[in-house]
Design an enzyme around this catalytic site. Structure first.
Site, short mmCIF file in Angstrom:
data_model
loop_
_atom_site.label_atom_id
_atom_site.label_comp_id
_atom_site.label_asym_id
_atom_site.label_seq_id
_atom_site.Cartn_x
_atom_site.Cartn_y
_atom_site.Cartn_z
N ASP A 112 4.58 -1.69 6.07
CA ASP A 112 4.37 -1.61 7.35
C ASP A 112 4.18 -0.26 7.95
OD1 ASP A 112 4.33 -4.33 8.38
OD2 ASP A 112 6.30 -4.31 8.74
N SER A 121 1.06 -9.97 2.82
CA SER A 121 1.54 -8.49 2.05
C SER A 121 1.99 -8.84 0.75
CB SER A 121 2.75 -7.74 3.01
OG SER A 121 3.78 -8.98 3.04
N HIS A 122 2.71 -9.99 0.18
CA HIS A 122 2.98 -10.29 -0.97
C HIS A 122 2.24 -11.19 -1.82
CE1 HIS A 122 6.24 -8.05 0.70
NE2 HIS A 122 6.68 -7.78 -0.50
#
Ligand code: NDP
Length: 337
Positions: A188, A47-48
């Site tokens: 999320d 996600s990063h």
């Protein structure tokens, strides 16, 4: 991950750096951000990782964004250093400031670094891990945008306010945790919106301030802190320490500064570094190992262990990247050249 490729760390850093520099970001910022994003990708913090690369174009379009930022640390005292990111991406300023922070913490025992005016959307652990790899205990935190209602409140005021901690270990990578103080990350909740699934009630409120399980309503309303009043208080502490204490924006001020540009949040960051020997002497690290052993004895693990396992796998087999993401990055790069 289906439909994926395995690429070496060196090649991925070169790709990310070229993506950023071909879009007009100066070399020093491109290098620093590319490395941080690839470290996240390498360790399975997808996600990063490189997924953030296309979004950097939106951030660079913010009217105040500075593609030529060249931040330089400024000594405030024997234990304090400040660096102005000059409205570029925060990671170059943080990397440069950390050099002075580490030196001061070794000299004085405890030192702090304030990074001001940086656009920031990367994970926090890569930098606390780097500090800890130099033999220091490290903490880092920052506000974001006012997406989170305080416990008992009904609308966004606090940020998702991440906090990261690292403890050095002999002959092993540091023990590191890094998480947001919201019950779930915004990414999320957005993922549940895409898949049309409900979320736990403690994740957020609708725009009337009522508990909701509908991810779209929460994204339009307010998120909630983890652990009720406890997470709310920790998020408040982060707002204060990485906001007013260092002369930087709170999450609400950072959101106003965005002016609807949908850029990465622009704000300050606080880093603290402690020398473990000051009180605990030479035995501090061994003492900690006894505690860590207690985790493994009960089948628990330390935070960071999962990432380190994925890192080893990435070194052996290459870093996993989804092919559609890679295609998208290459298309955007082609458009820039
Ligand atoms: P999570 O809730 O997923 O928690 C992640 C942390 O908890 C990691 O350190 C992880 O270690 C550890 N952990 C998870 N499960 C276990 C377990 N069973 N036992 C021990 N430790 C465990 O994190 P979030 O979703 O809240 O945040 C994810 C990322 O988002 C962070 O890197 C954060 O910096 C980033 N973020 C950045 C923001 C910004 O302003 N730039 C804003 C908000 C979030 P491990 O990695 O080994 O699994």
């Amino acid at each position: 991950m289906t439909n994926e490729l395995r690429i070496s760390e060196t090649n991925l850093i070169a790709l990310a750096e070229e993506f950023l520099s071909s879009n007009g970001l100066n070399i020093a910022q491109s290098r620093s951000l590319a490395r941080t994003l690839v470290e996240a990708q390498r360790d399975g913090s997808f996600s990063h990782g490189l997924q953030r690369l296309p979004g950097t174009l939106t951030t660079m379009s913010h009217p105040q964004f500075n593609r030529d930022a060249d931040p330089q640390p400024h000594d405030l005292s024997v234990a304090a250093v400040q660096i102005d990111a000059q409205f570029g991406f925060s990671c170059l300023a943080a990397e440069r400031g950390i050099e002075a922070l580490v030196e001061k913490a070794h000299d004085v025992g405890l030192a702090m670094l304030a990074v001001n005016n940086g656009f920031h959307s990367t994970a926090l652990w890569p930098l606390v891990e780097r500090i800890s790899n130099r033999g220091l205990v490290a903490l880092s935190m920052n506000p974001t945008h006012a997406w989170v209602a305080p416990a008992g409140g009904n609308r966004g005021l606090l940020g998702t306010n991440p906090i990261a901690f690292a403890w050095p270990r002999r002959d092993k990578p540091p023990a590191v945790f890094d998480f947001a103080t919201s019950a779930a990350s915004r990414a999320d909740i957005a993922m549940h919106r895409e898949t049309g699934t409900e979320v736990p009630e403690e994740w957020g409120l609708d725009n009337q301030g009522k508990p909701s399980r509908d991810p779209a309503k929460i994204l339009a309303g307010a998120m909630l802190p983890f652990g009720g009043h406890k997470g709310s208080a920790i998020a408040l502490m982060i707002e204060l320490l990485a906001g007013p204490l260092i002369g930087a924006f709170t999450s609400r001020e950072s959101q106003s500064f965005d002016q609807g540009a949908d850029a990465a949040p622009c704000h300050g960051e606080l880093f603290l570094a402690f020398s473990p020997g000051v009180f605990g002497g030479a035995g501090a690290l061994d003492h900690a190992e006894t505690l860590f052993s207690g985790f493994y004895e009960q089948g628990a693990r330390l935070p960071g262990d999962r990432r380190y396992r994925i890192r080893e796998n990435s070194a052996r087999e290459g870093i996993r990247v989804s092919s559609p993401l890679l295609d998208r990055i290459q298309v955007l790069m082609g458009a820039a050249i």
